[in-house]
Write a protein that holds these residues in place. Structure first.
Motif, PDB file in Angstrom:
ATOM      1  N   SER A  10       0.830  -1.194   0.000  1.00 31.39           N
ATOM      2  CA  SER A  10       0.000   0.000   0.000  1.00 31.39           C
ATOM      3  C   SER A  10       0.874   1.256   0.000  1.00 31.39           C
ATOM      4  O   SER A  10       0.608   2.203  -0.723  1.00 31.39           O
ATOM      5  CB  SER A  10      -0.913  -0.021   1.222  1.00 31.39           C
ATOM      6  N   ARG A  13       2.467   1.677  -3.423  1.00 29.56           N
ATOM      7  CA  ARG A  13       1.483   2.200  -4.370  1.00 29.56           C
ATOM      8  C   ARG A  13       1.243   3.684  -4.146  1.00 29.56           C
ATOM      9  O   ARG A  13       1.155   4.460  -5.090  1.00 29.56           O
ATOM     10  CB  ARG A  13       0.181   1.408  -4.236  1.00 29.56           C
ATOM     11  N   TRP A  14       1.135   4.076  -2.886  1.00 29.28           N
ATOM     12  CA  TRP A  14       0.943   5.490  -2.568  1.00 29.28           C
ATOM     13  C   TRP A  14       2.140   6.298  -3.044  1.00 29.28           C
ATOM     14  O   TRP A  14       1.984   7.374  -3.626  1.00 29.28           O
ATOM     15  CB  TRP A  14       0.747   5.690  -1.066  1.00 29.28           C
ATOM     16  N   ALA A  17       1.994   6.676  -6.787  1.00 29.12           N
ATOM     17  CA  ALA A  17       0.930   7.618  -7.140  1.00 29.12           C
ATOM     18  C   ALA A  17       1.379   9.046  -6.854  1.00 29.12           C
ATOM     19  O   ALA A  17       1.151   9.951  -7.662  1.00 29.12           O
ATOM     20  CB  ALA A  17      -0.347   7.287  -6.383  1.00 29.12           C
ATOM     21  N   LEU A  71      -5.468   9.066 -12.177  1.00 29.83           N
ATOM     22  CA  LEU A  71      -4.673   8.812 -10.977  1.00 29.83           C
ATOM     23  C   LEU A  71      -5.568   8.836  -9.746  1.00 29.83           C
ATOM     24  O   LEU A  71      -5.484   7.964  -8.886  1.00 29.83           O
ATOM     25  CB  LEU A  71      -3.570   9.866 -10.873  1.00 29.83           C
ATOM     26  N   THR A  72      -6.463   9.805  -9.690  1.00 31.98           N
ATOM     27  CA  THR A  72      -7.402   9.924  -8.579  1.00 31.98           C
ATOM     28  C   THR A  72      -8.368   8.751  -8.529  1.00 31.98           C
ATOM     29  O   THR A  72      -8.707   8.254  -7.454  1.00 31.98           O
ATOM     30  CB  THR A  72      -8.184  11.254  -8.691  1.00 31.98           C
ATOM     31  N   SER A  73      -8.814   8.296  -9.691  1.00 31.36           N
ATOM     32  CA  SER A  73      -9.792   7.199  -9.732  1.00 31.36           C
ATOM     33  C   SER A  73      -9.130   5.823  -9.743  1.00 31.36           C
ATOM     34  O   SER A  73      -9.805   4.818  -9.902  1.00 31.36           O
ATOM     35  CB  SER A  73     -10.695   7.338 -10.962  1.00 31.36           C
ATOM     36  N   ASP A  74      -7.821   5.792  -9.574  1.00 35.90           N
ATOM     37  CA  ASP A  74      -7.055   4.545  -9.495  1.00 35.90           C
ATOM     38  C   ASP A  74      -7.090   3.743 -10.800  1.00 35.90           C
ATOM     39  O   ASP A  74      -7.016   2.528 -10.782  1.00 35.90           O
ATOM     40  CB  ASP A  74      -7.519   3.697  -8.311  1.00 35.90           C
ATOM     41  N   THR A  75      -7.228   4.422 -11.936  1.00 34.39           N
ATOM     42  CA  THR A  75      -7.167   3.743 -13.227  1.00 34.39           C
ATOM     43  C   THR A  75      -5.933   4.171 -14.016  1.00 34.39           C
ATOM     44  O   THR A  75      -5.753   3.740 -15.152  1.00 34.39           O
ATOM     45  CB  THR A  75      -8.436   4.025 -14.071  1.00 34.39           C
ATOM     46  N   TYR A  76      -5.101   4.994 -13.403  1.00 37.40           N
ATOM     47  CA  TYR A  76      -3.884   5.455 -14.064  1.00 37.40           C
ATOM     48  C   TYR A  76      -2.969   4.271 -14.345  1.00 37.40           C
ATOM     49  O   TYR A  76      -2.817   3.371 -13.533  1.00 37.40           O
ATOM     50  CB  TYR A  76      -3.151   6.461 -13.166  1.00 37.40           C
TER      51      TYR A  76
END
Length: 108
Positions: A10, A13-14, A17, A71-76
Motif C-alpha cells: 500500500s 502504491r501510494w 501515485a 490517478l485519482t480514480s485509481d485507473t492510471y
C-alpha cells in the motif's frame, strides 16, 4: 492477512501515485509556461502557426488533466483500449499516456 503485511504494498502504491502526481504537475506547469510565453510573444492579429502551437499545448494540457483524474480514480497506468497495464517505461516518457504503444498505433 494481517494489516502489517498490506502496508508495504500500500505504501509503495501510494509512493508511486505521489511520484506520478508530481510528474504530471511538472508537465502541466511546463505546458502552462509554454502557453504563456507563446501568448506573450504573439503579434497582434492572427498567426496560423502560433494558433496551431497553442492548440497543441491545450490538447496536451487536457491529456494531463485526464491523467490526473485517472490517478485519482485509481485507473492510471491502465490502457484505455485493451485494459492491460501500460509499461512503466512508456509512462516515464509520456506520463499522461492513455494507451499502451500497440493500442496507440492502432487507434492513431
Amino acid at each position: 492477512m494481517p494489516s502489517e503485511m498490506l502496508r508495504p504494498a500500500s505504501h509503495h502504491r501510494w509512493t508511486l501515485a505521489h511520484e506520478m502526481h508530481q510528474r504530471l504537475e511538472h508537465e502541466r506547469t511546463s505546458r502552462l509556461a509554454q502557453l504563456a510565453a507563446l501568448k506573450e510573444s504573439a503579434p497582434t492579429g492572427t498567426d496560423t502557426q502560433l494558433a496551431v502551437q497553442m492548440n497543441a499545448i491545450r490538447r496536451v494540457l487536457a491529456e494531463i488533466e485526464a491523467a490526473q483524474s485517472r490517478l485519482t480514480s485509481d485507473t492510471y497506468g491502465t490502457c484505455q483500449a485493451c485494459d492491460r497495464p501500460i509499461p512503466a517505461e512508456r509512462l516515464e516518457i509520456l506520463p499522461y499516456a492513455r494507451c499502451c504503444v500497440g493500442c496507440q498505433e492502432r487507434t492513431g
